[in-house]
Design an enzyme around this catalytic site. Structure first.
Site: not given
Ligand code: IMP
Ligand code: MG
Length: 185
Positions: A46, A106-107, A162
């Protein structure tokens, strides 16, 4: 594959807005790392479009490395805790100024895992540059030094991001209308 026009709810961030903000971030990073040993660590896949635009706006010496992680978890659109490194760096980052370049937080679980691993290798500094930040979704704190845009809790795609591995090539950030998106069978 479905044409994205079928499920594009709105363009959240245009190509022009991205370019303007990326230039600002590049200028800021150039000022902050003038006397450093900068290595950008791009998280595949990404972060790739963001990386290649950002590095062209950085005018201090820098190296670039790549890392890939896969998140474990039930849902395909959410990560839940542990991330596994599937591609690791090619260099020793000890005493270097590491800036992790990511598409979206995100998280925070994915980057928290990445930082945990990288910090054991004793870089001189270790920070994050993310294009997008879903700040209200954060469950674990991570040291975000540069953030392009804080966005609401909506699923977005394009400019590296994606939906089921497609649509990364679009030059803008769009919001998905999940009622009209039909996953491949
Ligand atoms: P986290 O571990 O929850 O912070 O998620 C991060 C990963 O989730 C990112 O590197 C993305 O690959 C994916 N992600 C989170 N939100 C989105 C979104 O809205 N669109 C696409 N990918 C997302
Ligand atoms: Mg992804």
């Amino acid at each position: 594959m479905q044409d994205y026009h079928d499920f594009l709810a709105e363009v959240l961030i245009s190509e022009e807005q991205i370019a303007f903000r990326v230039a600002e971030l590049g200028a800021q990073i150039s000022r902050d790392y003038r006397d450093g040993n900068l290595v950008l660590v791009c998280i595949l896949r990404g972060g790739v479009l963001f990386l290649t635009d950002l590095m062209r706006k950085i005018d201090v010496p820098m190296a670039v490395e790549f890392m890939a992680v896969s998140s474990y978890g039930a849902g395909k659109r959410e990560s839940t805790g542990q991330a596994r490194i599937t591609l690791d760096l090619n260099i020793d980052i000890r005493d270097l100024d590491v800036l992790v370049v990511e598409d979206i937080i995100d998280s925070g679980f994915t980057l928290a895992s990445v930082l945990e691993v990288l910090s054991t290798r004793k870089p001189k500094s270790l920070y994050i540059c993310t294009l997008l930040d879903k700040a209200e979704r954060r469950e674990v704190e991570v040291p975000v030094r540069y953030s392009g845009f804080v966005i609401p809790n909506k699923f977005v795609f394009g400019y590296g991001l994606d939906i089921d591995e497609y649509y990364r090539n679009l030059p803008f950030i769009g919001v998905v209308d999940l009622a009209h998106y039909k996953p491949e069978a």
